[in-house]
Design a protein around this motif. Structure first.
Motif, PDB file in Angstrom:
ATOM      1  N   ASN A  12       0.834  -1.201   0.000  1.00  0.00           N
ATOM      2  CA  ASN A  12       0.000   0.000   0.000  1.00  0.00           C
ATOM      3  C   ASN A  12       0.870   1.252   0.000  1.00  0.00           C
ATOM      4  O   ASN A  12       1.440   1.617   1.023  1.00  0.00           O
ATOM      5  CB  ASN A  12      -0.913  -0.033   1.217  1.00  0.00           C
ATOM      6  CG  ASN A  12      -1.847   1.164   1.352  1.00  0.00           C
ATOM      7  OD1 ASN A  12      -2.459   1.357   2.390  1.00  0.00           O
ATOM      8  ND2 ASN A  12      -1.997   1.964   0.310  1.00  0.00           N
ATOM      9  N   HIS A  13       0.987   1.861  -1.168  1.00  0.00           N
ATOM     10  CA  HIS A  13       1.555   3.205  -1.291  1.00  0.00           C
ATOM     11  C   HIS A  13       1.151   3.753  -2.648  1.00  0.00           C
ATOM     12  O   HIS A  13       1.346   3.090  -3.668  1.00  0.00           O
ATOM     13  CB  HIS A  13       3.075   3.207  -1.151  1.00  0.00           C
ATOM     14  CG  HIS A  13       3.618   4.561  -0.782  1.00  0.00           C
ATOM     15  ND1 HIS A  13       3.522   5.660  -1.624  1.00  0.00           N
ATOM     16  CD2 HIS A  13       4.234   5.013   0.336  1.00  0.00           C
ATOM     17  CE1 HIS A  13       4.058   6.714  -1.029  1.00  0.00           C
ATOM     18  NE2 HIS A  13       4.503   6.346   0.157  1.00  0.00           N
ATOM     19  N   PHE A  47       3.971  -0.980   3.935  1.00  0.00           N
ATOM     20  CA  PHE A  47       3.214   0.271   3.896  1.00  0.00           C
ATOM     21  C   PHE A  47       3.934   1.352   4.706  1.00  0.00           C
ATOM     22  O   PHE A  47       4.761   1.041   5.576  1.00  0.00           O
ATOM     23  CB  PHE A  47       1.794   0.072   4.440  1.00  0.00           C
ATOM     24  CG  PHE A  47       1.711  -0.417   5.861  1.00  0.00           C
ATOM     25  CD1 PHE A  47       1.725   0.459   6.932  1.00  0.00           C
ATOM     26  CD2 PHE A  47       1.615  -1.776   6.130  1.00  0.00           C
ATOM     27  CE1 PHE A  47       1.641   0.012   8.242  1.00  0.00           C
ATOM     28  CE2 PHE A  47       1.522  -2.242   7.443  1.00  0.00           C
ATOM     29  CZ  PHE A  47       1.536  -1.350   8.485  1.00  0.00           C
ATOM     30  N   THR A  93      -4.662  -0.194   3.844  1.00  0.00           N
ATOM     31  CA  THR A  93      -4.176  -1.308   4.669  1.00  0.00           C
ATOM     32  C   THR A  93      -5.166  -1.619   5.779  1.00  0.00           C
ATOM     33  O   THR A  93      -5.469  -2.790   6.057  1.00  0.00           O
ATOM     34  CB  THR A  93      -2.795  -0.982   5.268  1.00  0.00           C
ATOM     35  OG1 THR A  93      -1.864  -0.733   4.213  1.00  0.00           O
ATOM     36  CG2 THR A  93      -2.284  -2.141   6.116  1.00  0.00           C
TER      37      THR A  93
END
Length: 204
Positions: free
Chosen positions: A8-9, A91, A102
């Motif tokens: 997650n980014h 993340f 997330t």
């Protein structure tokens, strides 16, 4: 080993993306089967809707009906999660916590009928991720690690490793946190990446 990475980014040029690449390089070097869930690219909806909460309540007594209420994307993630032998989260820590995607993944996948079930009395959780041997979290942040530990109580570690995954019965739980990333010299950042690649090249 089948390894599931939940990433997650939103920014492709982030240091988190470099961490992801180093992780995947190490896993590939070791011959592992790598499955990547990129929450941002998947346009994952992290919000628990009314139907999701209804399914959560129904899952104990009506598991099949509950699962039928979930989004197809969540059901796809379910299949991939239940096939995983090791789970890696990557993340950034923003304002002491994980990003929304997330958190939404945890809310929607650490779910009765997917990751665990309750005993007959509803007082204890039993893990349904029978293949999963361990969970590793890799996080980046700009806060000094001492401040994060003393002022904020290692919030991510307590919430996810000592909370969520301990409660559902995952015994092997690890956290690698890279702090003050914004202020780190290039050679230090590269050393972190080399260490991460070596770490996952030796994963057994």
């Amino acid at each position: 080993m089948r390894v599931l990475i939940v990433f997650n980014h939103p920014y492709s040029g982030s240091y988190c993306n470099s961490v992801l690449n180093a992780t995947m390089d190490g896993l590939t070097q070791a011959g592992h089967d790598v499955d990547l869930i990129h929450l941002d690219r998947d346009n994952f909806d992290p919000v628990m809707r009314e139907k999701d909460l209804k399914a959560f309540v129904m899952a104990k007594d009506q598991p099949q009906q509950a699962l039928a209420m979930l989004d197809p994307q969540v059901l796809d993630y379910k299949t991939r999660l239940q096939a995983a032998e090791h789970l890696i989260f990557i993340f950034p820590i923003w304002w002491e916590l994980m990003p929304a995607l997330t958190k939404g993944f945890i809310d929607k996948l650490v779910f009765p009928g997917i990751a665990y079930h309750y005993n007959a009395r509803g007082t204890r959780m039993h893990c349904d991720l029978s293949k999963l041997k361990g969970v590793t979290m890799i996080t980046t942040m700009n806060t000094p690690s001492l401040a994060y530990r003393l002022l904020f109580g290692n919030a991510i570690k307590k919430a996810l490793l000592l909370g969520t995954f301990w409660k559902i019965g995952i015994k092997q739980r690890h956290w690698l946190n890279l702090s003050c990333v914004k202020f780190a010299a290039d050679n230090k950042r590269q050393r972190w990446l080399d260490d991460i690649q070596a770490k996952f090249a030796s994963l057994r």
